[in-house]
Design a protein around this motif. Sequence first.
Motif, mmCIF file in Angstrom:
data_model
loop_
_atom_site.group_PDB
_atom_site.id
_atom_site.type_symbol
_atom_site.label_atom_id
_atom_site.label_comp_id
_atom_site.label_asym_id
_atom_site.label_seq_id
_atom_site.Cartn_x
_atom_site.Cartn_y
_atom_site.Cartn_z
ATOM 1 N N SER A 60 0.842 -1.194 0.000
ATOM 2 C CA SER A 60 0.000 0.000 0.000
ATOM 3 C C SER A 60 0.878 1.245 0.000
ATOM 4 O O SER A 60 2.042 1.216 0.429
ATOM 5 C CB SER A 60 -0.923 0.018 1.223
ATOM 6 O OG SER A 60 -0.175 0.300 2.402
ATOM 7 N N GLU A 61 0.324 2.320 -0.471
ATOM 8 C CA GLU A 61 1.061 3.587 -0.469
ATOM 9 C C GLU A 61 1.378 4.016 0.961
ATOM 10 O O GLU A 61 2.469 4.513 1.243
ATOM 11 C CB GLU A 61 0.250 4.666 -1.194
ATOM 12 C CG GLU A 61 1.110 5.834 -1.581
ATOM 13 C CD GLU A 61 0.565 6.624 -2.752
ATOM 14 O OE1 GLU A 61 0.892 7.814 -2.813
ATOM 15 O OE2 GLU A 61 -0.160 6.063 -3.589
ATOM 16 N N LYS A 62 0.440 3.775 1.879
ATOM 17 C CA LYS A 62 0.665 4.135 3.281
ATOM 18 C C LYS A 62 1.866 3.381 3.850
ATOM 19 O O LYS A 62 2.732 3.965 4.503
ATOM 20 C CB LYS A 62 -0.590 3.828 4.101
ATOM 21 C CG LYS A 62 -0.444 4.146 5.575
ATOM 22 C CD LYS A 62 -1.700 3.765 6.353
ATOM 23 C CE LYS A 62 -1.456 3.969 7.837
ATOM 24 N NZ LYS A 62 -2.420 3.290 8.660
ATOM 25 N N THR A 63 1.926 2.083 3.606
ATOM 26 C CA THR A 63 3.033 1.287 4.121
ATOM 27 C C THR A 63 4.339 1.661 3.437
ATOM 28 O O THR A 63 5.372 1.794 4.095
ATOM 29 C CB THR A 63 2.736 -0.217 3.965
ATOM 30 O OG1 THR A 63 1.603 -0.526 4.784
ATOM 31 C CG2 THR A 63 3.911 -1.069 4.391
ATOM 32 N N ASN B 220 1.668 -1.619 10.079
ATOM 33 C CA ASN B 220 1.135 -1.317 8.747
ATOM 34 C C ASN B 220 0.854 -2.592 7.962
ATOM 35 O O ASN B 220 -0.175 -2.690 7.283
ATOM 36 C CB ASN B 220 2.114 -0.431 7.970
ATOM 37 C CG ASN B 220 1.939 1.026 8.301
ATOM 38 O OD1 ASN B 220 0.934 1.620 7.945
ATOM 39 N ND2 ASN B 220 2.893 1.596 8.991
ATOM 40 N N PHE B 221 1.751 -3.564 8.040
ATOM 41 C CA PHE B 221 1.545 -4.800 7.302
ATOM 42 C C PHE B 221 0.331 -5.570 7.824
ATOM 43 O O PHE B 221 -0.370 -6.221 7.045
ATOM 44 C CB PHE B 221 2.791 -5.677 7.322
ATOM 45 C CG PHE B 221 3.907 -5.175 6.441
ATOM 46 C CD1 PHE B 221 3.665 -4.803 5.128
ATOM 47 C CD2 PHE B 221 5.199 -5.079 6.927
ATOM 48 C CE1 PHE B 221 4.688 -4.340 4.309
ATOM 49 C CE2 PHE B 221 6.233 -4.624 6.120
ATOM 50 C CZ PHE B 221 5.983 -4.249 4.804
ATOM 51 N N ILE C 217 -4.951 -7.528 6.504
ATOM 52 C CA ILE C 217 -6.382 -7.657 6.792
ATOM 53 C C ILE C 217 -7.200 -7.129 5.617
ATOM 54 O O ILE C 217 -8.160 -7.769 5.171
ATOM 55 C CB ILE C 217 -6.735 -6.938 8.116
ATOM 56 C CG1 ILE C 217 -6.155 -7.718 9.308
ATOM 57 C CG2 ILE C 217 -8.250 -6.758 8.261
ATOM 58 C CD1 ILE C 217 -6.189 -6.968 10.631
ATOM 59 N N GLU C 218 -6.819 -5.966 5.105
ATOM 60 C CA GLU C 218 -7.547 -5.381 3.974
ATOM 61 C C GLU C 218 -7.478 -6.273 2.737
ATOM 62 O O GLU C 218 -8.470 -6.448 2.036
ATOM 63 C CB GLU C 218 -7.020 -3.980 3.647
ATOM 64 C CG GLU C 218 -7.420 -2.938 4.674
ATOM 65 C CD GLU C 218 -8.923 -2.888 4.913
ATOM 66 O OE1 GLU C 218 -9.707 -2.778 3.933
ATOM 67 O OE2 GLU C 218 -9.332 -2.978 6.091
ATOM 68 N N GLY D 112 4.887 -10.636 6.600
ATOM 69 C CA GLY D 112 5.771 -9.482 6.808
ATOM 70 C C GLY D 112 5.547 -8.834 8.159
ATOM 71 O O GLY D 112 6.497 -8.410 8.825
ATOM 72 N N ALA D 113 4.300 -8.786 8.584
ATOM 73 C CA ALA D 113 3.998 -8.225 9.908
ATOM 74 C C ALA D 113 4.661 -9.059 10.994
ATOM 75 O O ALA D 113 5.241 -8.519 11.941
ATOM 76 C CB ALA D 113 2.482 -8.173 10.124
ATOM 77 N N GLY D 114 4.594 -10.374 10.849
ATOM 78 C CA GLY D 114 5.215 -11.259 11.835
ATOM 79 C C GLY D 114 6.726 -11.133 11.857
ATOM 80 O O GLY D 114 7.342 -11.070 12.930
#
Length: 130
Positions: free
Chosen positions: A40-43, A71-72, A77-78, A94-96
Amino acid sequence: MNSKELREKIASYCQEYDSLYGKLVKPINEMLMDIDAGISEKTANQVLENLKLFHEGKKYIADCHLDESNNFIEDGIEEFKKGNLVDGALQIFGAGLNFASFSAKAVSFKNINPHEMINERFKLIKKSLE
């Protein structure tokens, strides 16, 4: 910007803001570019900011990992909600990874409870996807 353009920008920041953090981000970003993984652009903007701030000595590396983990999770989720299982799985993975990096680095310097924090993340993911 599309994911490819965002990842190319991350690659250029890794080179421009050369640092330990950039050296951690660069190979993962390249692997994800090779498989055309979404971001995402936000991440992407968070990663770019972290690369710059860490290079300037304005941000601790563990905090960069925590930002990206958060963010990940949101992105994963999205993606799952949209039915994009592959990108959702990559984002959650990636979040993990980023959370593990955060906790390994921060536990010696900060008063954190990584088990409590990971439990909160498990609950967030489960509740968001039920």
